[in-house]
Scaffold this motif. Structure first.
Motif, PDB file in Angstrom:
ATOM      1  N   VAL A  30     -21.320  -5.220  -9.078  1.00 27.35           N
ATOM      2  CA  VAL A  30     -20.571  -4.176  -9.791  1.00 27.35           C
ATOM      3  C   VAL A  30     -19.382  -3.716  -8.958  1.00 27.35           C
ATOM      4  CG1 VAL A  30     -20.663  -1.830 -10.748  1.00 27.35           C
ATOM      5  CG2 VAL A  30     -22.572  -3.413 -11.114  1.00 27.35           C
ATOM      6  N   ARG A  31     -19.601  -3.500  -7.671  1.00 25.91           N
ATOM      7  CA  ARG A  31     -18.505  -3.016  -6.816  1.00 25.91           C
ATOM      8  C   ARG A  31     -17.407  -4.059  -6.670  1.00 25.91           C
ATOM      9  NH1 ARG A  31     -23.071  -0.368  -4.321  1.00 25.91           N
ATOM     10  NH2 ARG A  31     -23.302  -2.016  -2.786  1.00 25.91           N
ATOM     11  N   SER A  32     -17.774  -5.329  -6.604  1.00 30.21           N
ATOM     12  CA  SER A  32     -16.724  -6.348  -6.520  1.00 30.21           C
ATOM     13  C   SER A  32     -15.906  -6.378  -7.806  1.00 30.21           C
ATOM     14  CB  SER A  32     -17.298  -7.722  -6.181  1.00 30.21           C
ATOM     15  OG  SER A  32     -18.164  -8.174  -7.193  1.00 30.21           O
ATOM     16  N   GLU A  33     -16.559  -6.188  -8.953  1.00 27.98           N
ATOM     17  CA  GLU A  33     -15.816  -6.113 -10.220  1.00 27.98           C
ATOM     18  C   GLU A  33     -14.912  -4.888 -10.257  1.00 27.98           C
ATOM     19  OE1 GLU A  33     -15.514  -8.243 -12.831  1.00 27.98           O
ATOM     20  OE2 GLU A  33     -16.623  -9.653 -11.577  1.00 27.98           O
ATOM     21  N   LEU A  34     -15.403  -3.763  -9.755  1.00 27.79           N
ATOM     22  CA  LEU A  34     -14.572  -2.553  -9.684  1.00 27.79           C
ATOM     23  C   LEU A  34     -13.357  -2.783  -8.793  1.00 27.79           C
ATOM     24  CD1 LEU A  34     -17.347   0.169  -9.341  1.00 27.79           C
ATOM     25  CD2 LEU A  34     -15.639   0.043 -11.180  1.00 27.79           C
ATOM     26  N   ILE A  46     -11.882   8.177 -12.730  1.00 28.73           N
ATOM     27  CA  ILE A  46     -13.228   7.646 -12.965  1.00 28.73           C
ATOM     28  C   ILE A  46     -13.448   7.413 -14.455  1.00 28.73           C
ATOM     29  CG2 ILE A  46     -15.692   8.176 -12.837  1.00 28.73           C
ATOM     30  CD1 ILE A  46     -15.080   9.697 -10.250  1.00 28.73           C
ATOM     31  N   GLY A  47     -13.016   8.362 -15.273  1.00 30.92           N
ATOM     32  CA  GLY A  47     -13.178   8.215 -16.726  1.00 30.92           C
ATOM     33  C   GLY A  47     -12.478   6.988 -17.262  1.00 30.92           C
ATOM     34  N   GLU A  48     -11.250   6.754 -16.806  1.00 29.50           N
ATOM     35  CA  GLU A  48     -10.494   5.579 -17.262  1.00 29.50           C
ATOM     36  C   GLU A  48     -11.173   4.292 -16.810  1.00 29.50           C
ATOM     37  OE1 GLU A  48      -5.949   7.410 -17.234  1.00 29.50           O
ATOM     38  OE2 GLU A  48      -6.823   6.685 -15.355  1.00 29.50           O
ATOM     39  N   ILE A  49     -11.662   4.300 -15.594  1.00 30.21           N
ATOM     40  CA  ILE A  49     -12.349   3.111 -15.070  1.00 30.21           C
ATOM     41  C   ILE A  49     -13.634   2.858 -15.861  1.00 30.21           C
ATOM     42  CG2 ILE A  49     -13.530   2.134 -13.056  1.00 30.21           C
ATOM     43  CD1 ILE A  49     -11.567   3.940 -11.339  1.00 30.21           C
ATOM     44  N   ALA A  50     -14.411   3.912 -16.066  1.00 25.34           N
ATOM     45  CA  ALA A  50     -15.717   3.780 -16.730  1.00 25.34           C
ATOM     46  C   ALA A  50     -15.596   3.250 -18.157  1.00 25.34           C
ATOM     47  CB  ALA A  50     -16.442   5.120 -16.719  1.00 25.34           C
ATOM     48  N   GLU A  51     -14.465   3.473 -18.805  1.00 17.76           N
ATOM     49  CA  GLU A  51     -14.262   2.954 -20.163  1.00 17.76           C
ATOM     50  C   GLU A  51     -14.339   1.433 -20.220  1.00 17.76           C
ATOM     51  OE1 GLU A  51     -10.516   4.374 -21.619  1.00 17.76           O
ATOM     52  OE2 GLU A  51     -11.141   6.478 -21.539  1.00 17.76           O
ATOM     53  N   ILE A  60     -20.712   4.562 -12.027  1.00 20.28           N
ATOM     54  CA  ILE A  60     -19.389   4.126 -11.530  1.00 20.28           C
ATOM     55  C   ILE A  60     -18.950   5.047 -10.395  1.00 20.28           C
ATOM     56  CG2 ILE A  60     -16.941   3.861 -12.132  1.00 20.28           C
ATOM     57  CD1 ILE A  60     -18.748   1.661 -13.298  1.00 20.28           C
ATOM     58  N   SER A  61     -19.138   6.338 -10.570  1.00 17.57           N
ATOM     59  CA  SER A  61     -18.749   7.317  -9.554  1.00 17.57           C
ATOM     60  C   SER A  61     -19.481   7.069  -8.236  1.00 17.57           C
ATOM     61  CB  SER A  61     -19.028   8.727 -10.061  1.00 17.57           C
ATOM     62  OG  SER A  61     -18.661   9.676  -9.100  1.00 17.57           O
ATOM     63  N   ARG A  62     -20.785   6.792  -8.302  1.00 18.63           N
ATOM     64  CA  ARG A  62     -21.552   6.510  -7.078  1.00 18.63           C
ATOM     65  C   ARG A  62     -21.046   5.244  -6.386  1.00 18.63           C
ATOM     66  NH1 ARG A  62     -25.879   8.307 -10.255  1.00 18.63           N
ATOM     67  NH2 ARG A  62     -26.662   6.214 -10.612  1.00 18.63           N
ATOM     68  N   HIS A  63     -20.754   4.216  -7.161  1.00 21.64           N
ATOM     69  CA  HIS A  63     -20.210   2.984  -6.574  1.00 21.64           C
ATOM     70  C   HIS A  63     -18.871   3.264  -5.895  1.00 21.64           C
ATOM     71  CE1 HIS A  63     -23.081  -0.053  -7.767  1.00 21.64           C
ATOM     72  NE2 HIS A  63     -23.033   0.317  -9.042  1.00 21.64           N
TER      73      HIS A  63
END
Length: 110
Positions: A30-34, A46-51, A60-63
């Motif tokens: 997941v972190r590599s994808e982020l 974070i909201g834009e990323i989580a979409e 997502i926030s914890r990662h």
């Protein structure tokens, strides 16, 4: 006894010369994808990323917080929003430093 035959000495040299925790932080799937996502699309909340991810915002926030602790992402706060972006220069520098350290360690084996 050479370095090849002393696992404790070899382990210590690797730990001293390779930022293993940094790589653990970025090589989680997941972190590599982020990290790839932020590298391509730039700074986002974070909201834009989580979409764009199946995980919920808190996951997502914890990662992202973990990645920030190991400097693979940078964060800044603007009002109530927290923005994240890939720390590209640090990542490249860390890979280069690791490569150079591995080369040096391998030369010790000759």
């Amino acid at each position: 006894m050479g370095l090849n035959h002393d696992p404790n000495k070899c382990k210590k040299m690797i730990e001293d010369n390779i930022n293993i925790e940094f790589f653990r932080a970025i090589l989680d799937p997941v972190r590599s994808e982020l990290l790839i996502f932020l590298s391509v699309y730039g700074e986002m909340t974070i909201g834009e990323i989580a979409e764009h991810f199946p995980q919920n915002r808190s996951v997502i926030s914890r990662h992202l917080d973990l990645m920030n602790r190991f400097n693979s992402v940078q964060r800044r706060k603007e009002g109530r929003e927290i923005y994240y972006k890939a720390n590209k220069e640090f990542i490249v520098d860390t890979f280069e430093e690791t490569t150079n350290n591995i080369k040096a360690l391998m030369n010790l084996e000759k």
